[in-house]
Design a protein around this motif. Structure first.
Motif, PDB file in Angstrom:
ATOM      1  N   SER A  42       0.836  -1.202   0.000  1.00  0.00           N
ATOM      2  CA  SER A  42       0.000   0.000   0.000  1.00  0.00           C
ATOM      3  C   SER A  42       0.874   1.257   0.000  1.00  0.00           C
ATOM      4  O   SER A  42       0.624   2.204  -0.760  1.00  0.00           O
ATOM      5  CB  SER A  42      -0.926   0.004   1.218  1.00  0.00           C
ATOM      6  N   ALA A  43       1.904   1.245   0.831  1.00  0.00           N
ATOM      7  CA  ALA A  43       2.806   2.399   0.898  1.00  0.00           C
ATOM      8  C   ALA A  43       3.600   2.560  -0.397  1.00  0.00           C
ATOM      9  O   ALA A  43       3.766   3.677  -0.908  1.00  0.00           O
ATOM     10  CB  ALA A  43       3.748   2.247   2.087  1.00  0.00           C
ATOM     11  N   GLU A  44       4.089   1.443  -0.926  1.00  0.00           N
ATOM     12  CA  GLU A  44       4.903   1.493  -2.147  1.00  0.00           C
ATOM     13  C   GLU A  44       4.107   1.990  -3.353  1.00  0.00           C
ATOM     14  O   GLU A  44       4.630   2.721  -4.199  1.00  0.00           O
ATOM     15  CB  GLU A  44       5.469   0.102  -2.450  1.00  0.00           C
ATOM     16  N   THR A  45       2.845   1.577  -3.435  1.00  0.00           N
ATOM     17  CA  THR A  45       2.018   1.973  -4.576  1.00  0.00           C
ATOM     18  C   THR A  45       1.298   3.301  -4.351  1.00  0.00           C
ATOM     19  O   THR A  45       0.741   3.873  -5.296  1.00  0.00           O
ATOM     20  CB  THR A  45       0.961   0.890  -4.871  1.00  0.00           C
ATOM     21  N   GLY A  46       1.284   3.769  -3.103  1.00  0.00           N
ATOM     22  CA  GLY A  46       0.541   4.982  -2.788  1.00  0.00           C
ATOM     23  C   GLY A  46      -0.963   4.783  -2.869  1.00  0.00           C
ATOM     24  O   GLY A  46      -1.726   5.746  -3.032  1.00  0.00           O
ATOM     25  N   THR A  47      -1.404   3.519  -2.733  1.00  0.00           N
ATOM     26  CA  THR A  47      -2.828   3.192  -2.847  1.00  0.00           C
ATOM     27  C   THR A  47      -3.388   2.886  -1.464  1.00  0.00           C
ATOM     28  O   THR A  47      -2.856   2.034  -0.756  1.00  0.00           O
ATOM     29  CB  THR A  47      -3.021   1.976  -3.768  1.00  0.00           C
ATOM     30  N   PRO A  48      -4.472   3.552  -1.056  1.00  0.00           N
ATOM     31  CA  PRO A  48      -4.995   3.389   0.305  1.00  0.00           C
ATOM     32  C   PRO A  48      -5.495   1.978   0.597  1.00  0.00           C
ATOM     33  O   PRO A  48      -6.026   1.285  -0.272  1.00  0.00           O
ATOM     34  CB  PRO A  48      -6.149   4.393   0.357  1.00  0.00           C
ATOM     35  N   TYR A  58     -15.119  -1.909  12.014  1.00  0.00           N
ATOM     36  CA  TYR A  58     -16.162  -0.893  11.959  1.00  0.00           C
ATOM     37  C   TYR A  58     -16.596  -0.396  13.321  1.00  0.00           C
ATOM     38  O   TYR A  58     -17.304   0.618  13.420  1.00  0.00           O
ATOM     39  CB  TYR A  58     -17.366  -1.419  11.183  1.00  0.00           C
ATOM     40  N   ARG A  59     -16.203  -1.068  14.404  1.00  0.00           N
ATOM     41  CA  ARG A  59     -16.574  -0.573  15.725  1.00  0.00           C
ATOM     42  C   ARG A  59     -15.980   0.807  16.002  1.00  0.00           C
ATOM     43  O   ARG A  59     -16.492   1.547  16.844  1.00  0.00           O
ATOM     44  CB  ARG A  59     -16.164  -1.582  16.804  1.00  0.00           C
ATOM     45  N   ARG A  60     -14.937   1.158  15.318  1.00  0.00           N
ATOM     46  CA  ARG A  60     -14.341   2.489  15.494  1.00  0.00           C
ATOM     47  C   ARG A  60     -15.314   3.614  15.148  1.00  0.00           C
ATOM     48  O   ARG A  60     -15.111   4.748  15.591  1.00  0.00           O
ATOM     49  CB  ARG A  60     -13.078   2.617  14.630  1.00  0.00           C
ATOM     50  N   GLU A  61     -16.341   3.321  14.357  1.00  0.00           N
ATOM     51  CA  GLU A  61     -17.296   4.362  13.965  1.00  0.00           C
ATOM     52  C   GLU A  61     -18.726   4.082  14.418  1.00  0.00           C
ATOM     53  O   GLU A  61     -19.618   4.854  14.114  1.00  0.00           O
ATOM     54  CB  GLU A  61     -17.265   4.556  12.444  1.00  0.00           C
ATOM     55  N   LEU A  62     -18.955   2.987  15.143  1.00  0.00           N
ATOM     56  CA  LEU A  62     -20.307   2.715  15.633  1.00  0.00           C
ATOM     57  C   LEU A  62     -20.635   3.607  16.826  1.00  0.00           C
ATOM     58  O   LEU A  62     -19.818   3.744  17.745  1.00  0.00           O
ATOM     59  CB  LEU A  62     -20.438   1.250  16.049  1.00  0.00           C
ATOM     60  N   PRO A  63     -21.829   4.209  16.853  1.00  0.00           N
ATOM     61  CA  PRO A  63     -22.204   5.090  17.971  1.00  0.00           C
ATOM     62  C   PRO A  63     -22.045   4.441  19.347  1.00  0.00           C
ATOM     63  O   PRO A  63     -21.649   5.112  20.308  1.00  0.00           O
ATOM     64  CB  PRO A  63     -23.667   5.417  17.673  1.00  0.00           C
ATOM     65  N   PRO A  74     -21.259   3.363   8.830  1.00  0.00           N
ATOM     66  CA  PRO A  74     -20.536   4.541   9.335  1.00  0.00           C
ATOM     67  C   PRO A  74     -19.048   4.522   8.987  1.00  0.00           C
ATOM     68  O   PRO A  74     -18.477   5.569   8.644  1.00  0.00           O
ATOM     69  CB  PRO A  74     -20.767   4.463  10.847  1.00  0.00           C
ATOM     70  N   LEU A  75     -18.407   3.352   9.045  1.00  0.00           N
ATOM     71  CA  LEU A  75     -16.992   3.281   8.681  1.00  0.00           C
ATOM     72  C   LEU A  75     -16.814   3.455   7.179  1.00  0.00           C
ATOM     73  O   LEU A  75     -15.903   4.179   6.735  1.00  0.00           O
ATOM     74  CB  LEU A  75     -16.382   1.954   9.121  1.00  0.00           C
ATOM     75  N   ILE A  76     -17.681   2.821   6.371  1.00  0.00           N
ATOM     76  CA  ILE A  76     -17.570   2.967   4.915  1.00  0.00           C
ATOM     77  C   ILE A  76     -17.741   4.425   4.512  1.00  0.00           C
ATOM     78  O   ILE A  76     -17.081   4.908   3.580  1.00  0.00           O
ATOM     79  CB  ILE A  76     -18.597   2.063   4.208  1.00  0.00           C
ATOM     80  N   GLU A  77     -18.593   5.149   5.209  1.00  0.00           N
ATOM     81  CA  GLU A  77     -18.759   6.583   4.925  1.00  0.00           C
ATOM     82  C   GLU A  77     -17.440   7.335   5.083  1.00  0.00           C
ATOM     83  O   GLU A  77     -17.118   8.229   4.288  1.00  0.00           O
ATOM     84  CB  GLU A  77     -19.828   7.179   5.846  1.00  0.00           C
ATOM     85  N   THR A  78     -16.650   6.961   6.095  1.00  0.00           N
ATOM     86  CA  THR A  78     -15.362   7.643   6.278  1.00  0.00           C
ATOM     87  C   THR A  78     -14.362   7.251   5.193  1.00  0.00           C
ATOM     88  O   THR A  78     -13.505   8.055   4.820  1.00  0.00           O
ATOM     89  CB  THR A  78     -14.754   7.326   7.668  1.00  0.00           C
ATOM     90  N   ILE A  79     -14.468   6.010   4.680  1.00  0.00           N
ATOM     91  CA  ILE A  79     -13.585   5.592   3.590  1.00  0.00           C
ATOM     92  C   ILE A  79     -13.907   6.385   2.328  1.00  0.00           C
ATOM     93  O   ILE A  79     -13.008   6.910   1.652  1.00  0.00           O
ATOM     94  CB  ILE A  79     -13.738   4.078   3.328  1.00  0.00           C
ATOM     95  N   VAL A  80     -15.188   6.474   2.004  1.00  0.00           N
ATOM     96  CA  VAL A  80     -15.604   7.238   0.829  1.00  0.00           C
ATOM     97  C   VAL A  80     -15.159   8.694   0.966  1.00  0.00           C
ATOM     98  O   VAL A  80     -14.637   9.300   0.017  1.00  0.00           O
ATOM     99  CB  VAL A  80     -17.131   7.140   0.637  1.00  0.00           C
ATOM    100  N   GLY A 117     -12.248  13.832   4.026  1.00  0.00           N
ATOM    101  CA  GLY A 117     -12.188  13.348   5.397  1.00  0.00           C
ATOM    102  C   GLY A 117     -11.109  12.311   5.561  1.00  0.00           C
ATOM    103  O   GLY A 117     -10.214  12.184   4.713  1.00  0.00           O
ATOM    104  N   ALA A 118     -11.197  11.532   6.645  1.00  0.00           N
ATOM    105  CA  ALA A 118     -10.198  10.507   6.918  1.00  0.00           C
ATOM    106  C   ALA A 118     -10.867   9.328   7.608  1.00  0.00           C
ATOM    107  O   ALA A 118     -11.760   9.503   8.440  1.00  0.00           O
ATOM    108  CB  ALA A 118      -9.088  11.064   7.800  1.00  0.00           C
TER     109      ALA A 118
END
Length: 325
Positions: free
Chosen positions: A113-119, A125-130, A291-297, A304-305
């Motif tokens: 990912s780092a070598e190609t510069g591709t995210p 997903y618990r990181r974004e669950l209310p 909620p997590l996919i929203e942050t990816i988009v 965003g991030a």
């Protein structure tokens, strides 16, 4: 990118409700193709979910010029292979958890990912669950004072298909496919969120055993761990216990109280501190990964991030290996 056009590799159960429908419900995002080796099942999924295209070959989906982002929802034994292929094609990847079978596979995925510069993003997903955001808010606001220790208990009876003379254990307990057993599958969620809420784990050790002999993977694990902050923790996982003793509970002990919550089965958070006792009921959304996919988009569109990257996702695999090796 003007719009994120997704292709899913592996449209199985996890994509039916948890994730798949969310891709076309988010502004700037669309699910345009799915792939499954069983062509009939791939076509059925596409028809039921209104997806324009389907494939029975992963390489055909990966090389579809319309698709500019890939969601990998296969079992972990193919995460590494498909992720590297997608990254080298310049297509951002969202990969299911556990991120791969081993920490070494995860590390190579991060490196490419780092070598190609591709995210590269991971489905923690618990990181974004209310529900879990509330747990983190209680910790950050010092609702229980200074945190001192963490105690995880996850005791479940065997799944029905794992017992009896005609038992056919699920792929999750075949280490050649999953990298481990139920501990590998479930504790990865737990340690990922705890690192998000409390900071890096600096040390972990444990004992893992196969006691019941129902399948090849370990079925009981005990662990001790420490965070860089000095907070210490213990964990007990058993997947062949009695139904009457089923328990999913994590307790955070602080200098002024405690927080008790569930990682998988309940929507209730209990807070006890100097002001008394409080209960928070926070159900999951319809599509728990949305909620997590929203942050990816948002990140892919430059708006965003996402909090769950390849680097953070690999951490869970490293911790699991510290405990079980």
């Amino acid at each position: 990118m003007q719009k994120i056009k997704w292709g899913i590799i592996g449209c199985g159960d996890v994509t039916e409700k948890k994730s798949g429908p969310a891709f076309s419900k988010i502004p700037g995002s669309e699910l345009v193709a799915v792939m499954r080796r069983d062509a009939e099942k791939a076509a059925d999924y596409a028809q039921r979910h209104g997806v324009p295209k389907w494939y029975a070959d992963a390489d055909e989906l990966l090389n579809d010029p319309e698709i500019n982002a890939i969601y990998i929802a296969t079992p972990p034994d193919s995460h590494h292979e498909y992720t590297l292929k997608a990254l080298r094609l310049g297509k951002p990847v969202y990969v299911e958890k556990p991120m791969a079978r081993t920490a070494a596979e995860c590390d190579e995925m991060v490196r490419v990912s780092a070598e190609t510069g591709t995210p590269l993003f991971v489905a923690y997903y618990r990181r974004e669950l209310p529900y879990f955001i509330k747990v983190k808010e209680l910790i950050d606001s010092k609702a229980i004072g200074e945190l001192r220790s963490v105690h995880i208990t996850l005791h479940w009876p065997p799944y029905v298909e794992e017992t009896g003379p005609d038992a056919k254990p699920r792929w999750r307990v075949d280490p050649t496919i999953s990298g481990g057993g139920h501990f590998h599958d479930l504790a990865s969620h737990q340690f990922d969120f705890l690192e998000y809420a409390l900071g890096p784990v600096s040390y972990a050790t444990g004992i893992s055993r196969n006691q019941a002999g129902l399948y090849a993977a370990d079925d009981v694990v005990a662990a001790a761990f420490e965070f860089e902050s000095g907070v210490v923790g213990t964990g007990s996982w058993c997947f062949t216990g009695a139904k009457s003793q089923r328990l999913d509970q994590t307790t955070l002990l602080g200098t002024e109280g405690k927080i008790t919550f569930s990682f998988f089965e309940k929507f209730t958070i209990h807070l006890e501190n100097v002001d008394g006792a409080q209960t928070f009921e926070i159900p999951y959304p319809e599509h728990v990964q949305q909620p997590l996919i929203e942050t990816i988009v948002a990140e892919l569109l430059g708006k965003g991030a996402c909090p769950s990257s390849g680097e953070t996702g690999a951490r869970a695999n490293h911790i699991l290996e510290w405990i079980t090796s």
